[in-house]
Design a protein around this motif. Structure first.
Motif, PDB file in Angstrom:
ATOM      1  N   ALA A 327     115.658  31.660  16.507  1.00  0.00           N
ATOM      2  CA  ALA A 327     115.257  31.849  18.002  1.00  0.00           C
ATOM      3  C   ALA A 327     114.061  30.870  18.573  1.00  0.00           C
ATOM      4  O   ALA A 327     114.371  30.580  19.648  1.00  0.00           O
ATOM      5  N   VAL A 328     113.318  30.182  17.547  1.00  0.00           N
ATOM      6  CA  VAL A 328     112.715  29.382  18.029  1.00  0.00           C
ATOM      7  C   VAL A 328     113.553  27.956  18.347  1.00  0.00           C
ATOM      8  O   VAL A 328     113.274  27.223  19.432  1.00  0.00           O
ATOM      9  N   VAL A 329     114.496  27.740  17.596  1.00  0.00           N
ATOM     10  CA  VAL A 329     115.513  26.511  17.785  1.00  0.00           C
ATOM     11  C   VAL A 329     116.219  26.745  19.057  1.00  0.00           C
ATOM     12  O   VAL A 329     116.356  25.837  19.817  1.00  0.00           O
ATOM     13  N   ALA A 330     116.526  28.049  19.251  1.00  0.00           N
ATOM     14  CA  ALA A 330     117.446  28.400  20.604  1.00  0.00           C
ATOM     15  C   ALA A 330     116.497  28.201  21.739  1.00  0.00           C
ATOM     16  O   ALA A 330     116.884  27.739  22.688  1.00  0.00           O
ATOM     17  N   GLU A 331     115.288  28.376  21.681  1.00  0.00           N
ATOM     18  CA  GLU A 331     114.182  28.473  22.748  1.00  0.00           C
ATOM     19  C   GLU A 331     114.001  26.855  23.057  1.00  0.00           C
ATOM     20  O   GLU A 331     114.031  26.574  24.317  1.00  0.00           O
ATOM     21  N   ALA A 332     114.082  26.132  22.002  1.00  0.00           N
ATOM     22  CA  ALA A 332     113.740  24.616  22.159  1.00  0.00           C
ATOM     23  C   ALA A 332     114.934  24.058  22.913  1.00  0.00           C
ATOM     24  O   ALA A 332     114.899  23.256  23.678  1.00  0.00           O
ATOM     25  N   ALA A 333     116.123  24.405  22.510  1.00  0.00           N
ATOM     26  CA  ALA A 333     117.259  24.079  23.209  1.00  0.00           C
ATOM     27  C   ALA A 333     117.428  24.406  24.690  1.00  0.00           C
ATOM     28  O   ALA A 333     117.912  23.542  25.456  1.00  0.00           O
ATOM     29  N   MET A 334     116.710  25.373  25.137  1.00  0.00           N
ATOM     30  CA  MET A 334     116.959  26.113  26.552  1.00  0.00           C
ATOM     31  C   MET A 334     115.958  25.073  27.211  1.00  0.00           C
ATOM     32  O   MET A 334     116.157  24.793  28.304  1.00  0.00           O
ATOM     33  N   ILE A 335     114.778  24.833  26.640  1.00  0.00           N
ATOM     34  CA  ILE A 335     113.770  24.185  27.262  1.00  0.00           C
ATOM     35  C   ILE A 335     114.266  22.565  27.505  1.00  0.00           C
ATOM     36  O   ILE A 335     114.080  22.071  28.651  1.00  0.00           O
ATOM     37  N   ALA A 336     114.845  22.001  26.461  1.00  0.00           N
ATOM     38  CA  ALA A 336     115.572  20.761  26.719  1.00  0.00           C
ATOM     39  C   ALA A 336     116.422  20.500  27.799  1.00  0.00           C
ATOM     40  O   ALA A 336     116.550  19.782  28.447  1.00  0.00           O
ATOM     41  N   SER A 337     117.419  21.826  27.506  1.00  0.00           N
ATOM     42  CA  SER A 337     118.412  21.832  28.783  1.00  0.00           C
ATOM     43  C   SER A 337     117.942  21.819  30.284  1.00  0.00           C
ATOM     44  O   SER A 337     118.135  21.094  30.958  1.00  0.00           O
TER      45      SER A 337
END
Length: 398
Positions: A327-337
């Motif tokens: 879930a943390v990795v997914a949130e980081a991906a959304m922020i980077a995008s």
């Protein structure tokens, strides 16, 4: 002069420690624990400086009373013993009323001993000045003998109580407090060695033997080392806690860098424009970096896409990450995008505010959460989301 240095050097160390604590005392002078620490350091400094032979000679000359330094040193040493116990009472904590009652009882008992020491000296006769061996030279003199035994007994009680209490408490705590207690116990054992040499030399005089060298040459180094260890033991937890907090803030500051760099182009508030000097306290630099991160997250919020987070979450779970880490990795991906989308639309009109059901961040609630989030920005899943967001709209859907 060498005998004086044995006591002057640790005395200077305690003075330095006291100077370090004075600013905190001015800010929070109502804190009984801090007052007790400063009182202990002050009395410890006085003991070490007044007990040095050069100081003894100077005080005797200044007052014009032969051996006036003897009751003065004994009284200050007695006050040091009482200060140690009062500090332990405040250090251990408990109901305020019980702490005040125990502290007053201890202070009253040691104050009574101090007065009695002065009375015994006034009643006795010590006409020959002794700078280093008064304890043994007057070990059989009426009233002076009692004065010597009284100060040794009072100091023994204080030292034993301090050592035993700290030893018991040592087994219940950890971290810098445990280290501080260990230093106090070591100091207490050295002090017991000091007292043992003093008692042995005095008792030897009573039995007609000459063991004066124990009191004159062995005891002073033990007293010096004991005072230094006890003082360090009381200071270390306070300094250690501060150092630990600073070290933690430094590591958090460093680990926030990936997230901070990712959001740099999205931060437009004072947090981005205000410069913080490199020599500023690390806590201030960390707070500034966190403020810049939160500002950047607010700016890119309209670009958050639930689809990006769900795709990244599926990839992370497929790679074997546990649910929380994924879930943390997914949130980081959304922020980077979102950062890439924000950069692409920076010159265009700002998109409409997201609807109430738009994706919200779930891992930015505190320093630890931000650090955990920041450390995932090196993940390949985040890199994929970043590249896809930077691709032209048509290409990204092919």
């Amino acid at each position: 002069m060498d005998s004086g240095l044995i006591l002057y050097i640790p005395g200077v160390v305690l003075v330095a420690a006291l100077i370090v604590k004075l600013p905190a005392l001015r800010r929070t002078g109502h804190d009984p624990l801090l007052r007790s620490v400063c009182a202990l350091l002050l009395v410890g400094c006085a003991v070490l400086f007044l007990a040095a032979p050069p100081t003894i000679a100077a005080v005797n000359d200044l007052t014009g009373i032969t051996n006036f330094s003897a009751p003065l040193v004994y009284c200050v040493l007695t006050a040091f013993s009482g200060s140690c116990i009062v500090l332990i009472i405040n250090w251990r904590g408990g109901p305020p009323e019980r702490i005040r009652r125990a502290s007053k009882l201890c202070i009253s008992a040691y104050a009574a001993v101090t007065i009695l020491l002065v009375v015994l000296f006034a009643l006795g006769e010590a006409p020959v000045e002794r700078l280093r061996d008064l304890d043994t030279y007057y070990a059989t003199t009426p009233f002076i003998r009692e004065m010597i035994m009284l100060y040794l007994l009072a100091h023994t009680v204080g030292s034993v109580i301090l050592t035993v209490l700290c030893w018991r408490w040592l087994r219940q705590v950890d971290g810098s407090l445990r280290t501080g207690l260990a230093l106090i116990v070591l100091g207490g054992l050295l002090d017991v060695g000091y007292l043992a040499t003093k008692f042995a030399a005095v008792f030897a005089r009573w039995s007609g033997r000459d063991w004066d060298y124990l009191s004159t040459y062995v005891a002073p180094p033990l007293a010096s080392a004991a005072a230094l260890m006890v003082g360090a033991g009381f200071i270390f937890p306070l300094v250690g806690q501060r150092a630990s907090a600073t070290w933690r803030a430094y590591h958090q500051y460093r680990r926030l860098k990936p997230l901070w760099l990712e959001l740099q182009g999205s931060t437009q508030s004072w947090a981005a424009t205000m410069k913080i000097a490199w020599w500023s306290p690390v806590e201030l630099r960390k707070s500034h970096r966190e403020a810049a991160i939160h500002d950047g997250l607010l700016n890119i919020a309209p670009y958050f896409r639930a689809s990006v987070r769900s795709d990244a979450l599926a990839q992370a779970l497929a790679q074997g990450l546990d649910r929380e880490r994924a879930a943390v990795v997914a949130e980081a991906a959304m922020i980077a995008s979102a950062c890439r989308a924000h950069a692409a639309h920076r010159s265009d009109a700002r998109p409409a505010d997201p609807p109430p059901d738009a994706p919200r961040l779930q891992h930015t609630g505190g320093s630890d959460s931000l650090v955990s989030l920041s450390r995932t920005f090196g993940s390949p899943i985040v890199a994929v989301a970043r590249r896809r967001a930077a691709m032209p709209e048509s290409a990204s859907h092919e």
